[in-house]
Design an enzyme around this catalytic site. Structure first.
Site, PDB file in Angstrom:
ATOM      1  N   LYS A 205     -49.440 -42.020 -32.606  1.00  0.00           N
ATOM      2  CA  LYS A 205     -50.124 -41.685 -31.285  1.00  0.00           C
ATOM      3  C   LYS A 205     -49.772 -42.733 -30.532  1.00  0.00           C
ATOM      4  O   LYS A 205     -50.080 -44.012 -30.703  1.00  0.00           O
ATOM      5  CB  LYS A 205     -51.433 -41.701 -31.600  1.00  0.00           C
ATOM      6  CG  LYS A 205     -52.509 -41.459 -30.351  1.00  0.00           C
ATOM      7  CD  LYS A 205     -53.699 -41.012 -30.737  1.00  0.00           C
ATOM      8  CE  LYS A 205     -54.594 -40.868 -29.394  1.00  0.00           C
ATOM      9  NZ  LYS A 205     -55.950 -40.482 -29.822  1.00  0.00           N
TER      10      LYS A 205
HETATM   11  C1  5RP Z   1     -58.086 -44.252 -29.069  1.00  0.00           C
HETATM   12  C2  5RP Z   1     -57.964 -42.958 -29.736  1.00  0.00           C
HETATM   13  C3  5RP Z   1     -58.879 -42.027 -29.243  1.00  0.00           C
HETATM   14  O1  5RP Z   1     -58.952 -40.886 -29.856  1.00  0.00           O
HETATM   15  C4  5RP Z   1     -58.067 -41.539 -27.963  1.00  0.00           C
HETATM   16  O2  5RP Z   1     -57.524 -42.676 -27.138  1.00  0.00           O
HETATM   17  C5  5RP Z   1     -59.064 -40.579 -27.081  1.00  0.00           C
HETATM   18  O3  5RP Z   1     -57.792 -39.718 -26.485  1.00  0.00           O
HETATM   19  P1  5RP Z   1     -58.055 -39.879 -24.652  1.00  0.00           P
HETATM   20  O4  5RP Z   1     -57.575 -41.103 -24.613  1.00  0.00           O
HETATM   21  O5  5RP Z   1     -57.055 -38.868 -24.476  1.00  0.00           O
HETATM   22  O6  5RP Z   1     -59.439 -39.388 -24.548  1.00  0.00           O
HETATM   23  O7  5RP Z   1     -57.302 -42.778 -30.604  1.00  0.00           O
HETATM   24  O8  5RP Z   1     -57.872 -45.360 -30.171  1.00  0.00           O
END
Ligand code: 5RP
Length: 294
Positions: A205
């Site tokens: 991710k």
């Molecule tokens: C950060 C993460 C969070 O789950 C993620 O970033 C959240 O998603 P968004 O930024 O789209 O709100 O893994 O460590």
């Protein structure tokens, strides 16, 4: 010994040549065991090869984030529009009905909360593999702090998780954290995403950036992009569209879905971009249509 001075710069990403994919459609997983491939096929839609993951783990460092004050009311209602629910063991157990068919990605690590705001120790384990298996996790997630003081500890957590999850055929999602002091450049994401994959992440991710197609090409496993802070819906859809066109295999999005004026519309619009190749403008029409109906 690798160092960061005087190295010949990487430059040839063969963007015109698809990665070798013999036998299985998920990038980098052709040689995995049946169980691993089965779980990956619950995450990545076999028709599109992509995934919409809905992240709602924000409370583990931020407390009751806007839009997630009542997870039990918000997230189950969005589950029909996404492939994967990503959360902590505490919130999945307490707020998500076990009858929901979406795949689950369970976060295995904790970090410093926004009150203490010190990522320098790299966090620790909040959930062990046995507990994740008991929850029937389809995926486990570990946060890493590349280029920051918590780097070494967080990489250790990733390596230990990747080994333990491989034993049970469960994919590990390595999460690239971007703290206040971290760059958001192609150079940073090239390095961070590759480091996570090399250390055993089956999915990475990360964030969309200029030069993303090189980042995606150089990462041997699928990249899903985080949404980050809430953007106007057309901008969030444009970012998702560009990421998919440039080689991302989906999104792991939170605030840009659950903080939208119409979370169900946004989840469905993102799904059209990720699975059906809709442009941002076409997907925005879907968002508006759902919003007007509700
Ligand atoms: C950060 C993460 C969070 O789950 C993620 O970033 C959240 O998603 P968004 O930024 O789209 O709100 O893994 O460590």
């Amino acid at each position: 010994m690798a160092d960061n001075i005087g190295n010949k710069a990487a430059h040839d990403y063969h963007l015109d040549i698809a990665p070798a994919q013999e036998g299985f459609y998920v990038k980098g997983a052709a040689h995995s065991d049946w169980g691993m491939q089965n779980r990956l096929s619950r995450i990545f839609n076999p028709s599109s090869g992509n995934t919409v993951m809905l992240a709602f783990d924000h409370g583990y460092i931020m407390g009751p984030t806007a839009g997630l004050e009542r997870v039990d009311l918000v997230i189950p209602a969005l589950a029909p529009y996404v492939d994967v629910l990503m959360g902590t063991k505490g919130v999945i157990r307490s707020c998500i009905p076990p009858t929901i068919p979406a795949a689950k990605c369970v976060r295995l690590t904790y970090d410093s909360t926004v009150l203490y705001d010190d990522m320098s120790n790299g966090g620790g384990f909040s959930c062990d593999m046995e507990n994740a298996i008991r929850m029937n996790a389809d995926c486990v997630a570990v946060q890493t702090f590349i280029g920051a003081p918590g780097e070494s500890r967080s990489l250790e957590l990733l390596c230990r998780t990747a080994d333990a999850s491989a034993r049970y055929g469960i994919p590990t999602l390595g999460v690239v954290a971007v703290g206040k002091q971290m760059e958001r450049t192609e150079r940073f994401f090239l390095l961070a995403t590759r480091v996570l994959a090399e250390n055993g992440a089956n999915i990475v991710k990360s964030y969309y950036c200029d030069g993303f197609e090189r980042v995606a090409a150089a990462c041997p496993v699928p990249i899903v992009i985080a949404g980050g802070k809430k953007l106007p819906e057309p901008e969030a859809l444009e970012m998702a569209y560009r990421a998919i066109q440039e080689g991302a295999h989906g999104v792991d999005m939170g605030r840009n879905i659950f903080q939208s004026d119409c979370p169900a519309g946004m989840a469905q619009a993102i799904g059209k971009v990720v699975h059906e190749g809709y442009t941002a403008a076409q997907a925005y029409e879907v968002y508006e249509e759902v919003k007007n109906r509700n």
